[in-house]
Design an enzyme around this catalytic site. Structure first.
Site, PDB file in Angstrom:
ATOM      1  N   MET A  79       0.825  -1.201   0.000  1.00  0.00           N
ATOM      2  CA  MET A  79       0.000   0.000   0.000  1.00  0.00           C
ATOM      3  C   MET A  79       0.866   1.260   0.000  1.00  0.00           C
ATOM      4  O   MET A  79       2.061   1.207   0.289  1.00  0.00           O
ATOM      5  CB  MET A  79      -0.927   0.000   1.211  1.00  0.00           C
ATOM      6  CG  MET A  79      -1.901  -1.174   1.241  1.00  0.00           C
ATOM      7  SD  MET A  79      -2.882  -1.270   2.756  1.00  0.00           S
ATOM      8  CE  MET A  79      -3.907   0.198   2.590  1.00  0.00           C
ATOM      9  N   HIS A  80       0.227   2.388  -0.339  1.00  0.00           N
ATOM     10  CA  HIS A  80       0.788   3.741  -0.217  1.00  0.00           C
ATOM     11  C   HIS A  80       1.766   4.121  -1.327  1.00  0.00           C
ATOM     12  O   HIS A  80       2.041   5.296  -1.526  1.00  0.00           O
ATOM     13  CB  HIS A  80       1.484   3.967   1.126  1.00  0.00           C
ATOM     14  CG  HIS A  80       0.785   3.383   2.305  1.00  0.00           C
ATOM     15  ND1 HIS A  80      -0.573   3.517   2.503  1.00  0.00           N
ATOM     16  CD2 HIS A  80       1.248   2.656   3.361  1.00  0.00           C
ATOM     17  CE1 HIS A  80      -0.907   2.900   3.630  1.00  0.00           C
ATOM     18  NE2 HIS A  80       0.171   2.371   4.161  1.00  0.00           N
ATOM     19  N   ASP A 236      -2.494  -4.803   0.926  1.00  0.00           N
ATOM     20  CA  ASP A 236      -1.937  -6.003   1.549  1.00  0.00           C
ATOM     21  C   ASP A 236      -2.417  -6.216   2.979  1.00  0.00           C
ATOM     22  O   ASP A 236      -2.737  -7.334   3.386  1.00  0.00           O
ATOM     23  CB  ASP A 236      -0.413  -6.004   1.477  1.00  0.00           C
ATOM     24  CG  ASP A 236       0.243  -4.756   2.054  1.00  0.00           C
ATOM     25  OD1 ASP A 236      -0.471  -3.849   2.530  1.00  0.00           O
ATOM     26  OD2 ASP A 236       1.489  -4.686   2.034  1.00  0.00           O
TER      27      ASP A 236
END
Length: 491
Positions: A79-80, A236
């Protein structure tokens, strides 16, 4: 049969799951990380496609008949991270990963522009998130920002390759800091602060919703059926929660992998906790989760093994377990890669205290696993204060391979940890389950059941007081690393 693909920070994991929820095949493939400077981390998005192809080939080789009979596929992923694509859906530059610190300066500007950023997005402005990276791209690489027609998360880039369709799910959107958690929609205030046209963002879907079908060319090269339904999937962390059966409010887990995650599922958005404790939309409709994110997890032990010249982390942990009689004489502050919860400072660095002539490799290794455990305890205290603590967390990730580490954690947390089967592939299993649910929310409790328990790691009652005293000392040492970090920040 359903396929689950989890695009991790260092590797892709894939599973093939039958209709009873049993994993019948597993495969994986690594991908490289570029380190163009201290605190910087990038990856080539095309490298993800290569690792996904290799993982799918591994599944096909392991169970060819079952693989060919797959009825759906789901993706999860790190992520991110920022994937910036041009109008032809090609990357304008390497992806900036979640652990890249280039957005640090942007956080103050985002907070000034949107003072209630934590209430809207579920967490204080941090360089880990996509919004800060976009501001960096806008200010430092304006040509690349101008050429950015589409912004995606890593797993959504892979799904674009698979289906030809751009989309994201609520949970991955939640990790961008461009998202209104309560409304489960893009935040106009955050988009204005970044200077991003909403048209550059993908449509939003719930994780169980269909997000296209497998392109014929991809089916031909992978051996999967053409037209295979592809689920929107999840980031995730929420995918791991689904893989571990953490779908009901109050259920949760502790994961120690490259970093660490402590998570509790909730049925509402609160937004009133500690600003560094994440309150994010889940990959399931009507669900959110309360989460502490630790930048340093089991990877710190791998660093310690290199430091002391140990060839095998497992052997080093065995030596620690054989000698363990209480807290280490050495203390470790576990900020090798900065910190997210609770300190939100990418400039923090680790430290060892109490070194002496008698200090050896076992002392250092034990100090490292205890330092991570103290950091988890700090995060757990913050989550408890906000009403988001899980009372019987599952324990997964590389750190869960050590029973001693789990018992030290249980001692500090004051409750047992449960190790589950298939914990190492929980993200991929969660992705497969999102595909198997196939838009039917009523099927969630049946499909997303917890895997079988392997064992339960209890607190070490005789050492509880000693570890409590050591934790109190740990917190006092933070001032030293914070002062050091402040003196090393550029400019």
């Amino acid at each position: 049969m359903h396929v689950g693909i989890d695009l991790g920070t260092t590797a892709t994991k894939a599973v093939l799951v039958d209709d009873a929820g049993i994993v019948v095949a597993r495969a994986g493939a690594a991908h490289d990380t570029l380190r163009p400077g201290d605190g910087l981390a990038e990856q080539d998005p095309d490298g993800w496609i290569l690792s996904v192809r290799a993982a799918l080939a591994g599944l096909r080789e392991a169970a060819p008949a079952a693989f060919a009979a797959a009825r759906g596929i789901g993706f999860s992923g790190q992520m991110h991270s920022l994937v910036a694509l041009d109008a032809a859906d090609r990357p304008v530059r390497p992806a900036l990963l979640w652990n890249d610190g280039r957005g640090t300066a942007a956080c103050a500007a985002l907070t000034a522009a949107v003072p209630d950023v934590a209430a809207i997005t579920g967490v204080a402005a941090m360089p880990s998130f996509t919004a800060a990276k976009l501001v960096w791209l806008r200010d430092e690489e304006p040509d690349a920002f101008a050429r950015t027609a589409h912004v995606l998360s890593p797993k959504d880039f892979v799904r674009l390759w698979a289906t030809g369709e751009r989309a994201t799910d609520m949970s991955d959107a939640a990790g961008t800091q461009l998202f209104d958690q309560r409304a489960r929609d893009w935040s106009p205030a955050m988009l204005a602060a970044v200077g991003l046209d909403p048209a550059r963002l993908p449509p939003l879907l719930e994780g169980i919703a269909p997000a296209g079908t497998l392109r014929a060319t991809v089916a031909a090269e992978t051996g999967l059926p053409p037209g295979l339904p592809v689920a929107a999937g999840g980031g995730d962390t929420p995918a791991v929660a689904i893989g571990l059966g953490c779908t009901a409010p109050g259920s949760g887990f502790l994961s120690l992998g490259t970093g660490g995650v402590l998570l509790t599922t909730r049925d509402r958005y609160d937004g009133r906790g500690h600003p560094t404790v994440h309150d994010f939309a889940h990959a399931l409709p009507g669900r959110w989760y309360h989460m502490a994110g630790l930048s340093n997890g089991a990877s710190a032990l791998a660093w310690a093994a290199r430091l002391v010249g140990a060839a095998d982390v497992g052997e080093l942990l065995a030596r620690v377990a054989a000698r363990h009689a209480g807290p280490s004489r050495v203390m470790f502050l576990p900020y090798l890669a900065g910190d997210r919860t609770p300190h939100a400072d990418v400039h923090l660095r680790g430290a060892l205290f109490g070194l002496g002539e008698a200090t050896d490799a076992v002392d250092v290794a034990q100090a490292v696993i205890e330092g991570i455990a103290f950091s988890v305890r700090e995060a757990d205290d913050l989550m408890a204060a906000a009403g988001g603590r899980c009372e019987r967390p599952a324990f997964v990730g590389g750190g869960a391979r050590s029973a001693l580490w789990g018992r030290i954690l249980a001692t500090l947390l004051g409750r047992p940890l449960v190790r589950l089967s298939d914990g190492d592939h929980a993200g991929a299993l969660g992705a497969a389950r999102l595909a198997a649910i196939a838009g039917d929310a009523d099927a969630i409790p049946t499909v997303a059941r917890p895997p079988a328990a392997v064992d339960e790691l209890e607190p070490i009652a005789a050492m509880a007081a000693a570890y409590e005293d050591r934790f109190a000392l740990f917190k006092t040492q933070f001032a030293a690393v914070a002062t050091y970090a402040a003196g090393t920040v550029p400019g």
